[in-house]
Design a protein around this motif. Structure first.
Motif, PDB file in Angstrom:
ATOM      1  N   LEU A  57       9.492  -7.094   3.521  1.00 43.78           N
ATOM      2  CA  LEU A  57       8.398  -6.238   3.367  1.00 43.78           C
ATOM      3  C   LEU A  57       7.378  -6.066   4.705  1.00 43.78           C
ATOM      4  CD1 LEU A  57       6.304  -4.913   1.323  1.00 43.78           C
ATOM      5  CD2 LEU A  57       5.399  -6.841   0.738  1.00 43.78           C
ATOM      6  N   GLN A  58       7.104  -7.083   5.274  1.00 44.43           N
ATOM      7  CA  GLN A  58       6.405  -7.093   6.549  1.00 44.43           C
ATOM      8  C   GLN A  58       6.841  -5.950   7.561  1.00 44.43           C
ATOM      9  OE1 GLN A  58       3.100  -8.368   7.097  1.00 44.43           O
ATOM     10  NE2 GLN A  58       3.271  -6.868   8.702  1.00 44.43           N
ATOM     11  N   ALA A  59       8.281  -6.315   7.728  1.00 45.62           N
ATOM     12  CA  ALA A  59       9.146  -5.355   8.658  1.00 45.62           C
ATOM     13  C   ALA A  59       8.989  -3.882   8.360  1.00 45.62           C
ATOM     14  CB  ALA A  59      10.428  -5.883   8.821  1.00 45.62           C
ATOM     15  N   LEU A  60       9.285  -3.570   6.855  1.00 49.20           N
ATOM     16  CA  LEU A  60       9.202  -2.311   6.479  1.00 49.20           C
ATOM     17  C   LEU A  60       7.741  -1.777   6.679  1.00 49.20           C
ATOM     18  CD1 LEU A  60      10.317   0.146   4.887  1.00 49.20           C
ATOM     19  CD2 LEU A  60       9.881  -1.130   2.699  1.00 49.20           C
ATOM     20  N   LEU A  61       6.746  -2.383   6.311  1.00 46.97           N
ATOM     21  CA  LEU A  61       5.368  -2.023   6.532  1.00 46.97           C
ATOM     22  C   LEU A  61       4.987  -1.642   7.904  1.00 46.97           C
ATOM     23  CD1 LEU A  61       3.468  -3.907   3.746  1.00 46.97           C
ATOM     24  CD2 LEU A  61       4.001  -1.322   3.786  1.00 46.97           C
ATOM     25  N   ASN A  62       5.512  -2.586   8.826  1.00 47.91           N
ATOM     26  CA  ASN A  62       5.298  -2.432  10.182  1.00 47.91           C
ATOM     27  C   ASN A  62       5.949  -1.353  10.803  1.00 47.91           C
ATOM     28  OD1 ASN A  62       3.725  -4.782  10.509  1.00 47.91           O
ATOM     29  ND2 ASN A  62       5.272  -6.205  11.180  1.00 47.91           N
ATOM     30  N   LEU A  63       7.225  -1.048  10.483  1.00 45.15           N
ATOM     31  CA  LEU A  63       8.162   0.090  10.909  1.00 45.15           C
ATOM     32  C   LEU A  63       7.221   1.455  10.464  1.00 45.15           C
ATOM     33  CD1 LEU A  63      10.337   1.382  11.960  1.00 45.15           C
ATOM     34  CD2 LEU A  63      11.596   1.218   9.900  1.00 45.15           C
ATOM     35  N   ALA A  64       6.766   1.540   9.139  1.00 41.36           N
ATOM     36  CA  ALA A  64       6.113   2.610   8.555  1.00 41.36           C
ATOM     37  C   ALA A  64       4.811   2.959   9.438  1.00 41.36           C
ATOM     38  CB  ALA A  64       5.995   2.266   7.141  1.00 41.36           C
ATOM     39  N   THR A  65       4.122   1.847   9.676  1.00 40.30           N
ATOM     40  CA  THR A  65       2.844   2.092  10.500  1.00 40.30           C
ATOM     41  C   THR A  65       3.346   2.561  11.730  1.00 40.30           C
ATOM     42  OG1 THR A  65       1.878   0.162   9.179  1.00 40.30           O
ATOM     43  CG2 THR A  65       0.961   0.792  11.612  1.00 40.30           C
ATOM     44  N   ASP A  66       4.342   2.055  12.532  1.00 42.70           N
ATOM     45  CA  ASP A  66       4.723   2.537  13.918  1.00 42.70           C
ATOM     46  C   ASP A  66       5.113   4.091  13.643  1.00 42.70           C
ATOM     47  OD1 ASP A  66       4.216   0.074  14.923  1.00 42.70           O
ATOM     48  OD2 ASP A  66       6.283  -0.551  15.047  1.00 42.70           O
ATOM     49  N   LEU A  67       5.760   4.410  12.680  1.00 42.59           N
ATOM     50  CA  LEU A  67       6.126   5.689  12.784  1.00 42.59           C
ATOM     51  C   LEU A  67       4.923   6.594  12.619  1.00 42.59           C
ATOM     52  CD1 LEU A  67       9.504   5.392  10.626  1.00 42.59           C
ATOM     53  CD2 LEU A  67       9.133   6.204  12.828  1.00 42.59           C
ATOM     54  N   LEU A  68       3.947   6.363  11.919  1.00 40.34           N
ATOM     55  CA  LEU A  68       2.732   6.970  11.457  1.00 40.34           C
ATOM     56  C   LEU A  68       1.716   6.756  12.355  1.00 40.34           C
ATOM     57  CD1 LEU A  68       2.899   6.883   7.650  1.00 40.34           C
ATOM     58  CD2 LEU A  68       3.532   8.820   8.965  1.00 40.34           C
ATOM     59  N   SER A  69       1.797   6.024  13.418  1.00 40.92           N
ATOM     60  CA  SER A  69       0.602   5.612  14.201  1.00 40.92           C
ATOM     61  C   SER A  69       0.218   6.825  14.953  1.00 40.92           C
ATOM     62  CB  SER A  69       0.839   4.230  14.958  1.00 40.92           C
ATOM     63  OG  SER A  69       1.853   4.464  15.752  1.00 40.92           O
ATOM     64  N   ALA A  76       0.486   4.466   2.618  1.00 42.60           N
ATOM     65  CA  ALA A  76       0.202   4.107   1.476  1.00 42.60           C
ATOM     66  C   ALA A  76       1.163   3.889   0.610  1.00 42.60           C
ATOM     67  CB  ALA A  76      -0.800   5.115   0.744  1.00 42.60           C
ATOM     68  N   VAL A  77       2.169   4.791   0.624  1.00 40.70           N
ATOM     69  CA  VAL A  77       3.559   4.670  -0.382  1.00 40.70           C
ATOM     70  C   VAL A  77       4.791   4.803   0.588  1.00 40.70           C
ATOM     71  CG1 VAL A  77       4.549   5.400  -2.394  1.00 40.70           C
ATOM     72  CG2 VAL A  77       2.317   5.331  -2.346  1.00 40.70           C
ATOM     73  N   ILE A  78       5.668   3.933   0.211  1.00 40.17           N
ATOM     74  CA  ILE A  78       6.650   4.193   0.754  1.00 40.17           C
ATOM     75  C   ILE A  78       7.822   3.726  -0.388  1.00 40.17           C
ATOM     76  CG2 ILE A  78       8.670   3.053   2.526  1.00 40.17           C
ATOM     77  CD1 ILE A  78       6.506   1.746   3.781  1.00 40.17           C
ATOM     78  N   THR A  79       8.739   5.086  -0.252  1.00 40.53           N
ATOM     79  CA  THR A  79       9.826   5.066  -1.315  1.00 40.53           C
ATOM     80  C   THR A  79      11.324   4.940  -0.569  1.00 40.53           C
ATOM     81  OG1 THR A  79       8.459   6.417  -3.023  1.00 40.53           O
ATOM     82  CG2 THR A  79      10.918   6.248  -3.289  1.00 40.53           C
ATOM     83  N   VAL A  80      11.910   3.959  -1.028  1.00 38.28           N
ATOM     84  CA  VAL A  80      13.247   3.817  -0.386  1.00 38.28           C
ATOM     85  C   VAL A  80      14.544   4.259  -1.545  1.00 38.28           C
ATOM     86  CG1 VAL A  80      14.961   2.305   0.805  1.00 38.28           C
ATOM     87  CG2 VAL A  80      12.427   1.768   0.822  1.00 38.28           C
ATOM     88  N   SER A  81      15.197   5.113  -1.038  1.00 37.24           N
ATOM     89  CA  SER A  81      16.378   5.672  -2.025  1.00 37.24           C
ATOM     90  C   SER A  81      16.132   5.975  -3.424  1.00 37.24           C
ATOM     91  CB  SER A  81      17.408   4.575  -2.106  1.00 37.24           C
ATOM     92  OG  SER A  81      17.903   4.367  -0.652  1.00 37.24           O
ATOM     93  N   ASN A  82      14.795   6.256  -3.617  1.00 40.66           N
ATOM     94  CA  ASN A  82      14.235   6.564  -4.955  1.00 40.66           C
ATOM     95  C   ASN A  82      14.691   5.234  -5.978  1.00 40.66           C
ATOM     96  OD1 ASN A  82      13.259   9.056  -4.598  1.00 40.66           O
ATOM     97  ND2 ASN A  82      14.786  10.325  -4.903  1.00 40.66           N
ATOM     98  N   ARG A  83      14.421   4.304  -5.452  1.00 41.39           N
ATOM     99  CA  ARG A  83      14.817   3.120  -6.216  1.00 41.39           C
ATOM    100  C   ARG A  83      13.619   2.012  -6.168  1.00 41.39           C
ATOM    101  NH1 ARG A  83      18.760  -0.141  -6.950  1.00 41.39           N
ATOM    102  NH2 ARG A  83      18.836  -0.232  -4.417  1.00 41.39           N
ATOM    103  N   ILE A  84      13.007   2.100  -4.982  1.00 42.54           N
ATOM    104  CA  ILE A  84      12.317   0.925  -4.524  1.00 42.54           C
ATOM    105  C   ILE A  84      10.787   1.715  -3.932  1.00 42.54           C
ATOM    106  CG2 ILE A  84      11.743  -0.921  -3.040  1.00 42.54           C
ATOM    107  CD1 ILE A  84      14.592  -1.108  -2.602  1.00 42.54           C
ATOM    108  N   ARG A  85       9.854   1.385  -4.500  1.00 43.19           N
ATOM    109  CA  ARG A  85       8.419   1.873  -4.138  1.00 43.19           C
ATOM    110  C   ARG A  85       7.769   0.593  -3.644  1.00 43.19           C
ATOM    111  NH1 ARG A  85       4.656   5.941  -7.635  1.00 43.19           N
ATOM    112  NH2 ARG A  85       2.867   5.499  -6.529  1.00 43.19           N
ATOM    113  N   VAL A  86       6.873   0.610  -2.422  1.00 40.95           N
ATOM    114  CA  VAL A  86       6.236  -0.145  -1.927  1.00 40.95           C
ATOM    115  C   VAL A  86       4.879   0.605  -1.752  1.00 40.95           C
ATOM    116  CG1 VAL A  86       5.798  -1.563   0.478  1.00 40.95           C
ATOM    117  CG2 VAL A  86       8.221  -1.200  -0.382  1.00 40.95           C
TER     118      VAL A  86
END
Length: 134
Positions: A57-69, A76-86
């Motif tokens: 989870l920490q790795a995923l959130l860090n990646l998302a933050t890097d992409l959006l920085s 705020a919300v990350i959806t992976v393969s329409n099966r997982i929501r963070v």
């Protein structure tokens, strides 16, 4: 208590949808210190390695933050393969995993309702903490 209120909301979500796993992790948290004490709620039909899940989870959130920085936004919300929501909440991060995309899509309204209720509980907690400090 507030923790019991949050746990109740997530338990209802677990029972009323086909969620395979629901994990609520307190924020802020670090992977290196007292990892499992960060888990506020964990439920699922099969066992899960919570330490590995939080590290992922920490790795995923860090990646998302890097992409959006570059845009100055924090995800705020990350959806992976329409099966997982963070989803980042004010005091926690919620992870909900479904076996199928159809199960996830069927549960979206209930998931949104649960997030709204949890955010309201966090708002009340914040207001109470502010009134104690004042």
């Amino acid at each position: 208590t507030f923790e019991n209120s949050v746990r109740t909301v997530l338990a209802i979500l677990q029972r009323s949808t086909t969620a395979k796993h629901i994990i609520l992790v307190r924020r802020p948290y670090t992977v290196t210190t007292d990892l499992l004490r960060s888990v506020w709620y964990s439920s699922g039909s099969t066992s899960i390695n919570e330490a590995k899940a939080i590290a992922d989870l920490q790795a995923l959130l860090n990646l998302a933050t890097d992409l959006l920085s570059p845009s100055g936004e924090e995800p705020a919300v990350i959806t992976v393969s329409n099966r997982i929501r963070v989803e980042r909440l004010s005091r926690a991060t919620l992870v909900v995993a479904y076996d199928t995309a159809a199960g996830y899509l069927d549960a979206l309204q209930q998931l949104d309702d649960a997030v709204d209720l949890i955010n309201k509980v966090f708002d009340v907690l914040t207001d109470l903490q502010g009134s104690i400090v004042s």
